[in-house]
Design a protein around this motif. Structure first.
Motif, PDB file in Angstrom:
ATOM      1  N   LEU A   5       0.831  -1.206   0.000  1.00 22.20           N
ATOM      2  CA  LEU A   5       0.000   0.000   0.000  1.00 22.20           C
ATOM      3  C   LEU A   5       0.870   1.263   0.000  1.00 22.20           C
ATOM      4  O   LEU A   5       0.568   2.228  -0.712  1.00 22.20           O
ATOM      5  CB  LEU A   5      -0.934   0.011   1.211  1.00 22.20           C
ATOM      6  CG  LEU A   5      -2.058  -1.014   1.218  1.00 22.20           C
ATOM      7  CD1 LEU A   5      -2.817  -0.954   2.540  1.00 22.20           C
ATOM      8  CD2 LEU A   5      -2.993  -0.804   0.055  1.00 22.20           C
ATOM      9  N   ASP A   6       1.941   1.249   0.765  1.00 23.33           N
ATOM     10  CA  ASP A   6       2.838   2.407   0.796  1.00 23.33           C
ATOM     11  C   ASP A   6       3.525   2.614  -0.555  1.00 23.33           C
ATOM     12  O   ASP A   6       3.669   3.742  -1.019  1.00 23.33           O
ATOM     13  CB  ASP A   6       3.876   2.256   1.903  1.00 23.33           C
ATOM     14  CG  ASP A   6       3.272   2.387   3.288  1.00 23.33           C
ATOM     15  OD1 ASP A   6       2.157   2.933   3.414  1.00 23.33           O
ATOM     16  OD2 ASP A   6       3.926   1.931   4.265  1.00 23.33           O
ATOM     17  N   LYS A   7       3.939   1.512  -1.181  1.00 23.35           N
ATOM     18  CA  LYS A   7       4.576   1.610  -2.501  1.00 23.35           C
ATOM     19  C   LYS A   7       3.581   2.159  -3.525  1.00 23.35           C
ATOM     20  O   LYS A   7       3.933   3.038  -4.330  1.00 23.35           O
ATOM     21  CB  LYS A   7       5.084   0.239  -2.947  1.00 23.35           C
ATOM     22  CG  LYS A   7       5.814   0.262  -4.282  1.00 23.35           C
ATOM     23  CD  LYS A   7       6.189  -1.132  -4.717  1.00 23.35           C
ATOM     24  CE  LYS A   7       4.913  -1.823  -5.101  1.00 23.35           C
ATOM     25  NZ  LYS A   7       5.036  -3.048  -5.827  1.00 23.35           N
ATOM     26  N   ASN A   8       2.349   1.666  -3.487  1.00 25.14           N
ATOM     27  CA  ASN A   8       1.326   2.154  -4.415  1.00 25.14           C
ATOM     28  C   ASN A   8       1.035   3.634  -4.190  1.00 25.14           C
ATOM     29  O   ASN A   8       0.808   4.382  -5.142  1.00 25.14           O
ATOM     30  CB  ASN A   8       0.035   1.352  -4.272  1.00 25.14           C
ATOM     31  CG  ASN A   8       0.144  -0.034  -4.859  1.00 25.14           C
ATOM     32  OD1 ASN A   8       1.066  -0.334  -5.608  1.00 25.14           O
ATOM     33  ND2 ASN A   8      -0.788  -0.897  -4.510  1.00 25.14           N
ATOM     34  N   LYS A   9       1.058   4.050  -2.944  1.00 23.36           N
ATOM     35  CA  LYS A   9       0.799   5.460  -2.633  1.00 23.36           C
ATOM     36  C   LYS A   9       1.904   6.347  -3.203  1.00 23.36           C
ATOM     37  O   LYS A   9       1.639   7.434  -3.706  1.00 23.36           O
ATOM     38  CB  LYS A   9       0.689   5.660  -1.125  1.00 23.36           C
ATOM     39  CG  LYS A   9       0.262   7.051  -0.733  1.00 23.36           C
ATOM     40  CD  LYS A   9       0.027   7.155   0.753  1.00 23.36           C
ATOM     41  CE  LYS A   9      -0.441   8.549   1.113  1.00 23.36           C
ATOM     42  NZ  LYS A   9      -0.681   8.676   2.545  1.00 23.36           N
ATOM     43  N   GLN A  10       3.132   5.872  -3.149  1.00 27.40           N
ATOM     44  CA  GLN A  10       4.249   6.639  -3.695  1.00 27.40           C
ATOM     45  C   GLN A  10       4.167   6.763  -5.216  1.00 27.40           C
ATOM     46  O   GLN A  10       4.626   7.744  -5.789  1.00 27.40           O
ATOM     47  CB  GLN A  10       5.579   5.994  -3.322  1.00 27.40           C
ATOM     48  CG  GLN A  10       5.925   6.121  -1.856  1.00 27.40           C
ATOM     49  CD  GLN A  10       7.180   5.359  -1.504  1.00 27.40           C
ATOM     50  OE1 GLN A  10       7.679   4.548  -2.273  1.00 27.40           O
ATOM     51  NE2 GLN A  10       7.694   5.608  -0.310  1.00 27.40           N
ATOM     52  N   LYS A  11       3.584   5.780  -5.872  1.00 29.50           N
ATOM     53  CA  LYS A  11       3.538   5.762  -7.338  1.00 29.50           C
ATOM     54  C   LYS A  11       2.246   6.327  -7.922  1.00 29.50           C
ATOM     55  O   LYS A  11       2.136   6.463  -9.128  1.00 29.50           O
ATOM     56  CB  LYS A  11       3.715   4.334  -7.846  1.00 29.50           C
ATOM     57  CG  LYS A  11       5.092   3.787  -7.633  1.00 29.50           C
ATOM     58  CD  LYS A  11       5.193   2.408  -8.245  1.00 29.50           C
ATOM     59  CE  LYS A  11       6.582   1.847  -8.095  1.00 29.50           C
ATOM     60  NZ  LYS A  11       6.692   0.539  -8.733  1.00 29.50           N
ATOM     61  N   ARG A  12       1.266   6.655  -7.104  1.00 26.42           N
ATOM     62  CA  ARG A  12      -0.036   7.020  -7.650  1.00 26.42           C
ATOM     63  C   ARG A  12      -0.011   8.298  -8.468  1.00 26.42           C
ATOM     64  O   ARG A  12      -0.770   8.434  -9.413  1.00 26.42           O
ATOM     65  CB  ARG A  12      -1.088   7.073  -6.561  1.00 26.42           C
ATOM     66  CG  ARG A  12      -1.049   8.290  -5.695  1.00 26.42           C
ATOM     67  CD  ARG A  12      -2.195   8.293  -4.724  1.00 26.42           C
ATOM     68  NE  ARG A  12      -1.898   9.291  -3.720  1.00 26.42           N
ATOM     69  CZ  ARG A  12      -2.457   9.346  -2.557  1.00 26.42           C
ATOM     70  NH1 ARG A  12      -3.370   8.455  -2.232  1.00 26.42           N
ATOM     71  NH2 ARG A  12      -2.138  10.277  -1.707  1.00 26.42           N
ATOM     72  N   HIS A  13       0.854   9.240  -8.136  1.00 24.08           N
ATOM     73  CA  HIS A  13       0.912  10.466  -8.934  1.00 24.08           C
ATOM     74  C   HIS A  13       1.428  10.181 -10.346  1.00 24.08           C
ATOM     75  O   HIS A  13       1.026  10.822 -11.298  1.00 24.08           O
ATOM     76  CB  HIS A  13       1.770  11.532  -8.234  1.00 24.08           C
ATOM     77  CG  HIS A  13       3.223  11.199  -8.179  1.00 24.08           C
ATOM     78  ND1 HIS A  13       3.746  10.304  -7.281  1.00 24.08           N
ATOM     79  CD2 HIS A  13       4.253  11.640  -8.923  1.00 24.08           C
ATOM     80  CE1 HIS A  13       5.056  10.215  -7.474  1.00 24.08           C
ATOM     81  NE2 HIS A  13       5.388  11.011  -8.461  1.00 24.08           N
TER      82      HIS A  13
END
Length: 94
Positions: free
Chosen positions: A60-68
């Motif tokens: 979830l943290d990795k996905n949050k970093q890549k969402r932009h």
């Protein structure tokens, strides 16, 4: 907590880990809302299985970093498709 909710939370976690998916993808597979999946993967899973929660939290943290980046790519594709359609309409193909 109800047993079926616990099962759904564990299934959501396994799907997220196995396919390295996003919350949206897991929600679509399970047929529930993103909010439900997010709640399942955060506070419900924490109460059920802390080891599995740590693995999920990392994804979830990795996905949050890549969402932009994903959002920017989606916008680029959207406007490229509009430009292509306008070009085809102007040339009389459509």
């Amino acid at each position: 907590m109800k047993e079926d909710i616990e099962k759904r939370a564990l299934l959501a976690a396994k799907l997220l880990i196995r396919y390295n998916a996003t919350v949206r993808k897991v929600a679509k597979i399970l047929g529930v809302s993103k909010s439900t999946v997010h709640n399942d993967l955060t506070w419900r899973l924490y109460k059920i299985n802390k080891g599995l929660y740590k693995q999920v939290r990392a994804i979830l943290d990795k996905n949050k970093q890549k969402r932009h980046i994903r959002g920017g790519e989606a916008t680029r594709r959207k406007y490229f498709a509009k430009k292509e359609k306008a070009s085809l309409q102007n040339s009389g193909i459509i």
